[in-house]
Design an enzyme around this catalytic site. Structure first.
Site, PDB file in Angstrom:
ATOM      1  N   ASP A 246      23.897  46.312  -2.599  1.00  0.00           N
ATOM      2  CA  ASP A 246      23.884  45.887  -3.954  1.00  0.00           C
ATOM      3  C   ASP A 246      22.894  46.678  -4.983  1.00  0.00           C
ATOM      4  O   ASP A 246      22.270  47.277  -4.519  1.00  0.00           O
ATOM      5  CB  ASP A 246      22.980  44.476  -4.034  1.00  0.00           C
ATOM      6  CG  ASP A 246      24.008  43.229  -3.479  1.00  0.00           C
ATOM      7  OD1 ASP A 246      25.359  43.627  -3.168  1.00  0.00           O
ATOM      8  OD2 ASP A 246      23.571  42.211  -3.054  1.00  0.00           O
TER       9      ASP A 246
ATOM     10  N   TYR B 271      26.876  41.671 -11.932  1.00  0.00           N
ATOM     11  CA  TYR B 271      25.973  41.233 -10.727  1.00  0.00           C
ATOM     12  C   TYR B 271      24.543  40.549 -11.516  1.00  0.00           C
ATOM     13  O   TYR B 271      24.437  40.650 -12.644  1.00  0.00           O
ATOM     14  CB  TYR B 271      25.068  42.790 -10.188  1.00  0.00           C
ATOM     15  CG  TYR B 271      24.244  42.522  -9.220  1.00  0.00           C
ATOM     16  CD1 TYR B 271      24.833  42.131  -8.014  1.00  0.00           C
ATOM     17  CD2 TYR B 271      22.906  42.903  -9.280  1.00  0.00           C
ATOM     18  CE1 TYR B 271      23.892  41.920  -7.114  1.00  0.00           C
ATOM     19  CE2 TYR B 271      21.955  42.812  -8.383  1.00  0.00           C
ATOM     20  CZ  TYR B 271      22.576  42.134  -7.093  1.00  0.00           C
ATOM     21  OH  TYR B 271      21.767  42.306  -6.140  1.00  0.00           O
TER      22      TYR B 271
ATOM     23  N   GLU C 134      27.208  44.904   1.417  1.00  0.00           N
ATOM     24  CA  GLU C 134      26.642  43.745   2.136  1.00  0.00           C
ATOM     25  C   GLU C 134      27.516  42.669   2.594  1.00  0.00           C
ATOM     26  O   GLU C 134      27.279  42.195   3.773  1.00  0.00           O
ATOM     27  CB  GLU C 134      25.250  43.242   1.236  1.00  0.00           C
ATOM     28  CG  GLU C 134      24.405  44.289   0.864  1.00  0.00           C
ATOM     29  CD  GLU C 134      23.189  43.575   0.078  1.00  0.00           C
ATOM     30  OE1 GLU C 134      22.769  42.620   0.189  1.00  0.00           O
ATOM     31  OE2 GLU C 134      22.682  44.499  -0.515  1.00  0.00           O
TER      32      GLU C 134
END
Length: 784
Positions: free
Chosen positions: A87, A298, A7
């Site tokens: 993601d 994350y 991304e």
């Protein structure tokens, strides 16, 4: 060559180092497609979503979604495989699907990979576990998008008509706004109750005991408001010990951070807004350009647990550092809707004690690192002591309670002092170093106790931390949406922030009241929680996208029909010409107006008078008598008036909301135009002048007096014999030499329209009263 699509462009350098030769890393820069910007984009009966490429940024090439997809497509012919590495959440899964679909990739041409951190081990594990797209997660994300769009597009126009102003309903942000509005009204309705208590001190003030008022209050009267009774309690000195107890207690460390807890901790400890926090976390996740790895795992997660491998790594690191590690690995109970496969936020390398390029990143990293290590340390241990005493006064028994706590083993608190996400003020029940006393023994207070004047406190307004905590507790939103919820209600001016607390604006209260009056279900917290659960079930494959969205749409249609049939919910103001709803339009720097929302054939506009539409003041054009219209000047401050009739090019200047009469230049007969004067820094002075529109042929200027052009008076300069002009300045009229560009800075005061020398002491002309009076001197009589 293998292609990996991520991304964020900032991940490219780090992943290129990790993967090495034979790989090309490219970025989608987020979403490449979305629903139409100016249309519903959902068709029935299947509720299919119609996507279009994301628009680009004007003046910047390659920013649109199609340009980004085309740039990736250029390399497909050389690729043996495309790895979609967006993601690891539902939104990332949806972006991966859009890329596959837009690029036209067959199943044999792509693999979906995800990794919870950008480090060699995590990337290698992601590639080993490459898979195909999880369409259940994609459909769950589409379900959220469809529900949000249906509420926004179908409810907002009805809501705006009801309120008479442009309002935007949101499936998730409207319930969040309601929390803030309801809390504000509870604060306003709150009435302070003054009441009394008593405290006595012992052993030279080493510890104290508080009066237990329970025997003297009731459900109807929960506070002691009898000052005489409280004074008797405070006067007690001789006590007998009723109970005395001492026991060991332990305190476990707080859980690791999920997204909600991270936002709360950053708000409380670092005073950082949610948007700033998530941007800092994103930068830490990606790592700086050229780094060997990212710094944290994350950050969009609803899990408060680590993987077994991460637990072992943290515990081994803590042990090596001599920290007190718990006997068993600590885990926490997850909420039922936590997304599988995610883990809590932690550093990728515990040996890195400081990380980040900005102070916000560094502060956030310290919080994450401390929290991750502390979660696996031993509990803190305490010795708690509680004593209850009684004193008699005229047959009335007054009981007092003392509580003390002494730390015997700091445990996890050697690393951090408390829960950074907790906004509480600590335990106010502790009353010092309370000793263990024999039951039945007597105890004498130091002296007469203290009468304490107390008062009830209104519930506090929501801080950002408190709001996120409440949203999570009520099941409103998910990790990827908390920041968007907070940003939306602020950007639309539904709330303002005062001392880091949310205060609803008048518009925000109108929005909530309108939704509640119309009985829309989505504004109820219970409805929102159920809907979030259904989206989770879509992700698990237990419900279908079509069934969930169809049922929600049917319920919404019933509510909209109910509003249409309810005469009490009619539009606030209707157009006098076509009866369509009128809507208020506030434009920064422009006049507030009302406009008709009906057909294009009805172009009714009305003026605003204290929030209500009134007929527009009409001023006929002096040329053709058509009603003129007021407009905000694009260049410079102020307003003007123009004639809307085709072919008539009449423009007039504005003063106090009315057009100034047309003025002709006495030299060339061209129209004069009024203009706003500016100072040396090009800022408006509040003064005006007039100039001739005849161009280079006529360069005539006039001063402005009460909206009319006045000829500029002249006189010869006494120093250089050039022309002096009479001008109006911030402090009144004065005279200035026209040769100032050539070096003559002569200025003179004005008196009766004529130049006069400036008087000493400041001021010019008659505007300086002190300068026009002769100076006097006071003398004292000599002592005799």
């Amino acid at each position: 060559m293998k292609i990996m699509v991520v991304e964020s462009p900032s991940k490219i350098d780090t992943l290129s180092k990790i993967l090495g030769d034979g790989w090309k890393i490219m970025a989608s820069a987020g979403h490449v497609r979305d629903l139409p910007r100016k249309a519903l984009g959902i068709s029935q009966p299947d509720f299919d979503l119609h996507y279009e490429y994301s628009p680009g940024i004007e003046g910047k090439p390659h920013t649109g979604g199609k340009a980004r997809v085309d740039r990736i497509r250029l390399h497909l012919s050389d690729a043996e495989m495309v790895y979609l590495a967006t993601d690891p959440d539902r939104e990332g899964e949806a972006i991966a699907w859009h890329l596959k679909d837009a690029l036209g990739l067959r199943d044999s041409e792509y693999q979906r990979v995800s990794f919870g951190s950008i480090e060699p081990a995590a990337v290698a594990e992601g590639l080993r576990n490459a898979r195909k797209l999880d369409m259940a997660s994609v459909h769950a994300q589409e379900g959220r998008r469809a529900l949000d769009r249906l509420v926004g597009y179908l409810v907002s126009p009805v809501l705006s008509d009801m309120a008479g102003m442009g309002l935007s309903a949101g499936r998730v942000q409207s319930p969040a706004l309601r929390l803030i509005v309801d809390r504000e009204r509870a604060i306003r309705a709150f009435k302070v109750t003054n009441h009394f208590g008593a405290v006595v001190k012992f052993d030279g003030g080493a510890w104290s005991a508080k009066w237990d008022t329970a025997p003297f209050v009731s459900e109807e009267r929960p506070y002691v408001m009898d000052v005489e009774l409280a004074s008797r309690a405070a006067a007690c000195r001789s006590f007998r010990v009723l109970t005395s107890d001492s026991k060991d207690a332990k305190e476990n460390p707080p859980s690791p951070f999920d997204t909600a807890l991270l936002l709360q901790a950053a708000s409380v400890k670092l005073k950082m807004d949610a948007d700033v926090t998530m941007k800092a976390a994103q930068a830490l996740f990606e790592g700086p350009p050229g780094a060997e790895h990212g710094f944290i795992t994350y950050h969009r997660t609803d899990s408060v647990n680590f993987s077994p491998a991460s637990l072992a790594e943290i515990r081994a690191y803590a042990q090596a550092k001599g920290l007190p590690v718990s006997d068993k690995a600590r885990t926490w109970k997850e909420s039922e809707d936590a997304q599988a496969g995610h883990q809590a936020i932690r550093p990728t390398d515990l040996s890195v004690e400081e990380a980040g390029e900005t102070e916000a990143q560094r502060g956030l990293y310290r919080l994450i690192r401390e929290r991750a290590i502390a979660s696996q340390l031993a509990e803190a241990r305490y010795r708690n002591t509680a004593v209850r005493l009684v004193a008699l006064d005229g047959g009335t028994a007054f009981e007092f309670v003392a509580k003390g706590r002494v730390m015997t083993d700091p445990g996890w608190r050697v690393l951090t002092q408390g829960d950074a996400a907790d906004e509480g003020n600590g335990d106010d029940d502790e009353t010092g170093q309370v000793p263990v006393l024999p039951v039945g023994s007597g105890k004498l207070a130091d002296n007469a106790g203290e009468l304490t004047k107390l008062k009830t406190v209104a519930p506090p307004r929501y801080t950002e931390a408190a709001l996120v905590k409440r949203l999570k507790a009520d099941g409103i939103g998910r990790p990827a949406t908390y920041v968007a919820i907070v940003k939306t209600i602020q950007s639309r001016d539904y709330v303002r922030v005062e001392k880091r607390m949310f205060v609803p604006t008048e518009v925000g209260q109108v929005l909530v009241d309108s939704l509640v009056r119309a009985r829309f279900g989505f504004v109820e917290l219970g409805f929102t929680r159920v809907m979030e659960t259904q989206l989770d079930r879509i992700a698990k494959g237990e419900l279908s996208y079509r069934d969930v969205v169809s049922a929600a749409h049917s319920e919404l249609e019933k509510e909209l029909k109910s509003v249409a049939l309810n005469s009490d919910l009619k539009p606030a103001h209707s157009c006098p010409n076509c009866q369509a709803p009128l809507r208020l339009l506030k434009r920064p720097g422009k006049a507030t107006i009302w406009f008709c929302t009906g057909a294009d054939t009805c172009k009714t506009f009305m003026d605003d008078d204290k929030g209500k539409p009134v007929p527009r003041k009409e001023h006929p054009c002096p040329t053709c008598e058509t009603a003129m219209r007021r407009f905000k000047r694009k260049k410079g401050p102020g307003f003007g008036w123009f004639c809307p009739k085709e072919g008539c090019e009449t423009f007039l200047d504005d003063k106090d909301g009315k057009p100034l009469a047309a003025q002709a230049c006495p030299k060339c007969s061209k129209a004069l135009r009024r203009y706003a004067k500016k100072d040396a820094d090009k800022k408006p002075t509040g003064l005006f002048g007039w100039f001739c529109t005849g161009g280079d042929d006529c360069k005539t200027f006039f001063e402005d007096v009460n909206g009319r052009p006045v000829e500029i008076k002249t006189a010869p300069c006494p120093k250089c014999d050039r022309t002096m002009h009479r001008r109006q300045g911030q402090y009144g009229w004065y005279w200035g030499c026209s040769g100032y560009r050539e070096g003559c800075k002569t200025t003179m005061a004005d008196e009766g329209g004529k130049p006069v020398p400036k008087r000493s002491g400041g001021g010019s002309g008659k505007s300086s009263k002190s300068a026009s009076k002769p100076k006097t001197r006071t003398t004292r009589a000599k002592p005799k």
